[in-house]
Design an enzyme around this catalytic site. Structure first.
Site, PDB file in Angstrom:
ATOM      1  N   ARG A   1     140.319   2.491 114.375  1.00 50.74           N
ATOM      2  CA  ARG A   1     139.844   1.112 114.552  1.00 50.74           C
ATOM      3  C   ARG A   1     140.081   0.605 115.970  1.00 50.74           C
ATOM      4  O   ARG A   1     139.521  -0.405 116.368  1.00 50.74           O
ATOM      5  CB  ARG A   1     140.465   0.190 113.501  1.00 50.74           C
ATOM      6  CG  ARG A   1     141.949   0.070 113.540  1.00 50.74           C
ATOM      7  CD  ARG A   1     142.491  -0.365 112.195  1.00 50.74           C
ATOM      8  NE  ARG A   1     141.819  -1.541 111.687  1.00 50.74           N
ATOM      9  CZ  ARG A   1     141.982  -2.773 112.158  1.00 50.74           C
ATOM     10  NH1 ARG A   1     142.803  -2.959 113.165  1.00 50.74           N
ATOM     11  NH2 ARG A   1     141.343  -3.780 111.632  1.00 50.74           N
TER      12      ARG A   1
ATOM     13  N   PRO B   1     158.525  13.168 107.986  1.00 49.35           N
ATOM     14  CA  PRO B   1     159.467  12.052 107.867  1.00 49.35           C
ATOM     15  C   PRO B   1     160.514  12.053 108.982  1.00 49.35           C
ATOM     16  O   PRO B   1     161.208  11.079 109.187  1.00 49.35           O
ATOM     17  CB  PRO B   1     160.116  12.268 106.494  1.00 49.35           C
ATOM     18  CG  PRO B   1     159.779  13.646 106.089  1.00 49.35           C
ATOM     19  CD  PRO B   1     158.588  14.088 106.851  1.00 49.35           C
TER      20      PRO B   1
HETATM   21  N1  ADE Z   1     155.498  13.698 105.192  1.00 46.95           N
HETATM   22  C1  ADE Z   1     156.345  13.422 104.204  1.00 46.95           C
HETATM   23  N2  ADE Z   1     156.844  12.184 104.315  1.00 46.95           N
HETATM   24  C2  ADE Z   1     156.290  11.655 105.435  1.00 46.95           C
HETATM   25  C3  ADE Z   1     156.421  10.404 106.090  1.00 46.95           C
HETATM   26  N3  ADE Z   1     157.218   9.446 105.628  1.00 46.95           N
HETATM   27  N4  ADE Z   1     155.717  10.207 107.215  1.00 46.95           N
HETATM   28  C4  ADE Z   1     154.936  11.191 107.698  1.00 46.95           C
HETATM   29  N5  ADE Z   1     154.765  12.392 107.130  1.00 46.95           N
HETATM   30  C5  ADE Z   1     155.445  12.626 105.999  1.00 46.95           C
END
Ligand code: ADE
Length: 262
Positions: free
Chosen positions: A153, A88
């Protein structure tokens, strides 16, 4: 393209490889995907992949040793390409990022779990960190699937002519126009007449116009950062003139405007 996904839940990818476009790409040899079980690279009896964070605090951190060994094993198979950590904290995945990844010879995705992975793995092995949005998933697996789907893709030869990636929303910086198929009338709604006209030039123009209007209404930010061509400027100007007329008529019909009050 060789693709390796490092995860403690390799079985999550079984269905992903076996359906739709991803399956077709694999069966035509355009991708060679593999889910790598990080647990297989542990060296203790309990196959532990996480540990408590130094300095205290909540959650667990993915241990560096099994991950480093898993990355190295993947690198032995995929020696050209980039290593992506799903997190994240990463840069937001965009169509442009997907296009860049689709040009690589190989991709290694690391799926974090728990509070994340030991930072030394990131320092040593990760080329980029990607997020699929501002929310926290319980692991990187679903995010890796999203990223892989967007990338696969775009690999030349994966999509046929009829579902070309060049037609996708975002591929030209705009959202796509609406789509219709048979029947002509459904649920009291009819297909826009122009699409039945057989006039390909008029249809292309209508689609361009609708794409522009959809983008204006839903994602004006995409237009703000766009260099509009003459045709697009024209379409938007016509719309803005129409809007001005409508607003003017509305104000003219308001009782307070008749009495001169604001
Ligand atoms: N792991 C946990 N949350 C995530 C997210 N929003 N994007 C990518 N990997 C993650």
């Amino acid at each position: 393209m060789h693709i390796a996904v490092l995860t403690i839940f390799p079985a999550m990818f079984d269905l992903f490889w076996e359906h739709g476009i991803v399956r077709r790409a694999a069966s035509e040899g355009l991708i060679q995907p593999q889910a790598v079980d990080i647990r297989a690279f542990t060296q203790d009896r309990h196959q532990v992949t996480d540990d408590r964070p130094y300095g205290g605090g909540c959650g667990m951190v993915m241990k560096p040793e099994p991950l480093a060994r898993a990355v190295e094993a993947a690198r032995n198979r995929i020696n050209e390409g980039v290593t992506v950590l799903l997190s994240p904290r990463g840069d937001k995945l965009s169509q442009q990022t997907a296009e860049g990844l689709a040009r690589q010879r190989g991709l290694i995705f690391i799926c974090g779990r728990y509070e994340g992975v030991d930072a030394r793995i990131v320092h040593r092995h990760v080329d980029c960190e990607l997020s699929i949005g501002d929310y926290v998933l319980s692991g990187g697996e679903l995010a890796a699937m999203v990223a892989m789907d967007a990338v696969i893709r775009l690999i030349p030869g994966v999509l046929g002519g009829s579902d070309s990636a060049a037609c996708d929303s975002f591929s030209n910086g705009l959202l796509e126009h609406e789509h219709y198929t048979r029947p002509r009338e459904f649920d009291g709604q009819t297909v826009p007449e122009i699409l039945l006209s057989g006039d390909h030039q008029a249809i292309a123009h209508w689609r361009r116009k609708m794409a522009l209007i959809e983008t204006l209404l839903r994602r004006p930010d995409l237009l703000e950062s766009r260099r509009l061509d003459a045709d697009e400027t024209d379409i938007l100007r016509q719309w803005s003139q129409k809007l001005k007329r409508i607003l003017k008529d509305q104000t003219a019909h308001r009782p307070d405007s008749l009495s001169g009050r604001q």
